[in-house]
Design a protein around this motif. Structure first.
Motif, PDB file in Angstrom:
ATOM      1  N   THR A  74       0.849  -1.194   0.000  1.00  0.00           N
ATOM      2  CA  THR A  74       0.000   0.000   0.000  1.00  0.00           C
ATOM      3  C   THR A  74       0.884   1.244   0.000  1.00  0.00           C
ATOM      4  O   THR A  74       2.108   1.147   0.032  1.00  0.00           O
ATOM      5  CB  THR A  74      -0.970   0.002   1.198  1.00  0.00           C
ATOM      6  OG1 THR A  74      -1.963   1.015   1.001  1.00  0.00           O
ATOM      7  CG2 THR A  74      -0.260   0.234   2.512  1.00  0.00           C
ATOM      8  N   SER A 109      -0.100   6.291   4.093  1.00  0.00           N
ATOM      9  CA  SER A 109      -1.556   6.328   3.969  1.00  0.00           C
ATOM     10  C   SER A 109      -2.264   6.048   5.284  1.00  0.00           C
ATOM     11  O   SER A 109      -1.737   5.366   6.166  1.00  0.00           O
ATOM     12  CB  SER A 109      -2.012   5.310   2.923  1.00  0.00           C
ATOM     13  OG  SER A 109      -1.751   3.996   3.382  1.00  0.00           O
ATOM     14  N   VAL A 132      -0.553   4.165  -5.297  1.00  0.00           N
ATOM     15  CA  VAL A 132      -1.858   3.521  -5.382  1.00  0.00           C
ATOM     16  C   VAL A 132      -2.861   4.255  -6.272  1.00  0.00           C
ATOM     17  O   VAL A 132      -4.055   3.961  -6.248  1.00  0.00           O
ATOM     18  CB  VAL A 132      -2.468   3.279  -3.986  1.00  0.00           C
ATOM     19  CG1 VAL A 132      -1.671   2.254  -3.214  1.00  0.00           C
ATOM     20  CG2 VAL A 132      -2.584   4.578  -3.213  1.00  0.00           C
ATOM     21  N   GLY A 186      -3.871  -3.026  -0.576  1.00  0.00           N
ATOM     22  CA  GLY A 186      -4.990  -2.167  -0.260  1.00  0.00           C
ATOM     23  C   GLY A 186      -4.720  -0.690  -0.367  1.00  0.00           C
ATOM     24  O   GLY A 186      -3.587  -0.248  -0.496  1.00  0.00           O
ATOM     25  N   ARG A 187      -5.813   0.019  -0.284  1.00  0.00           N
ATOM     26  CA  ARG A 187      -5.811   1.474  -0.197  1.00  0.00           C
ATOM     27  C   ARG A 187      -7.193   1.889   0.231  1.00  0.00           C
ATOM     28  O   ARG A 187      -8.144   1.131   0.101  1.00  0.00           O
ATOM     29  CB  ARG A 187      -5.434   2.134  -1.517  1.00  0.00           C
ATOM     30  CG  ARG A 187      -6.479   1.991  -2.619  1.00  0.00           C
ATOM     31  CD  ARG A 187      -6.441   3.091  -3.656  1.00  0.00           C
ATOM     32  NE  ARG A 187      -7.081   4.294  -3.141  1.00  0.00           N
ATOM     33  CZ  ARG A 187      -6.885   5.506  -3.638  1.00  0.00           C
ATOM     34  NH1 ARG A 187      -6.082   5.689  -4.646  1.00  0.00           N
ATOM     35  NH2 ARG A 187      -7.489   6.549  -3.126  1.00  0.00           N
ATOM     36  N   VAL A 228      -9.317  -2.924  -1.377  1.00  0.00           N
ATOM     37  CA  VAL A 228      -9.284  -1.668  -2.120  1.00  0.00           C
ATOM     38  C   VAL A 228     -10.598  -0.917  -1.933  1.00  0.00           C
ATOM     39  O   VAL A 228     -11.672  -1.426  -2.262  1.00  0.00           O
ATOM     40  CB  VAL A 228      -9.041  -1.927  -3.621  1.00  0.00           C
ATOM     41  CG1 VAL A 228      -9.060  -0.620  -4.407  1.00  0.00           C
ATOM     42  CG2 VAL A 228      -7.718  -2.661  -3.820  1.00  0.00           C
ATOM     43  N   PRO A 230      -9.575  -1.870   3.952  1.00  0.00           N
ATOM     44  CA  PRO A 230      -8.279  -2.280   4.503  1.00  0.00           C
ATOM     45  C   PRO A 230      -8.376  -2.720   5.966  1.00  0.00           C
ATOM     46  O   PRO A 230      -7.728  -3.687   6.371  1.00  0.00           O
ATOM     47  CB  PRO A 230      -7.414  -1.023   4.341  1.00  0.00           C
ATOM     48  CG  PRO A 230      -8.017  -0.316   3.161  1.00  0.00           C
ATOM     49  CD  PRO A 230      -9.494  -0.547   3.302  1.00  0.00           C
TER      50      PRO A 230
END
Length: 177
Positions: free
Chosen positions: A46, A50, A76, A103-104, A135, A155
């Motif tokens: 990721t 973030s 991302v 993920g994000r 995601v 996430p």
């Protein structure tokens, strides 16, 4: 109305549907492995700074502080993001991770579109390590969600899945035994 021209999200939706059809026909959505119940090491792919990463680390450290976590930072969103995701997946294969979370947080369809890239989807499919796609939010779907072994709605939910067996639960079981 004399003419309608698809634009913006309409164009992205067409690209998404085309990629989805192509990958589904190629069998890329059919391989689903079990997610380990008690992974020793989780690799998170990721963005480095973030909120999604901070949320996952917070949940994992609270629920299972003995878990080893490897972080592979990526871009991302944007045109370079698919290449960084592919390189990160290649790097993750060289770790001792039992599970990979990609993920994000949420965003617009444009922001999440890198997770619809066909080459990235193929790299995800070829991962030797089980994967969770995390995601966006509950209502967001990307090609990554269909290819990964499991889709988490957020996430944070992926972090909870990765730590399904908490240290507290382990301690209770040991005490009971």
């Amino acid at each position: 109305v004399s003419e309608i021209i698809e634009n913006g999200e309409g164009e992205l939706a067409l690209v998404f549907e085309k990629a989805k059809r192509e990958l589904e026909a190629g069998g890329y959505f059919s391989k689903k492995r079990d997610i380990p119940a008690q992974p020793d090491t989780v690799c998170i792919i990721t963005a480095e700074k973030s909120a999604a990463l901070q949320d996952m680390l917070n949940i994992m450290s609270r629920r299972r502080p003995i878990l080893n976590v490897i972080i592979i930072p990526v871009t991302v969103q944007g045109v370079t993001a698919p290449k960084t995701l592919i390189k990160a997946l290649e790097a993750a294969q060289k770790t001792d991770a039992d599970l990979i979370i990609i993920g994000r947080g949420g965003g617009s369809a444009e922001d999440l579109s890198c997770f619809n890239d066909v080459e990235y989807a193929k790299a995800l499919f070829n991962s030797k390590i089980p994967t969770i796609s995390a995601v966006g939010h509950e209502t967001d779907f990307t090609i990554s969600d269909f290819v990964a072994d499991l889709r988490a709605p957020t996430p944070s939910a992926a972090a909870e899945i990765a730590t399904a067996v908490t240290c507290d639960a382990l301690a209770e079981n040991i005490e009971r035994l």
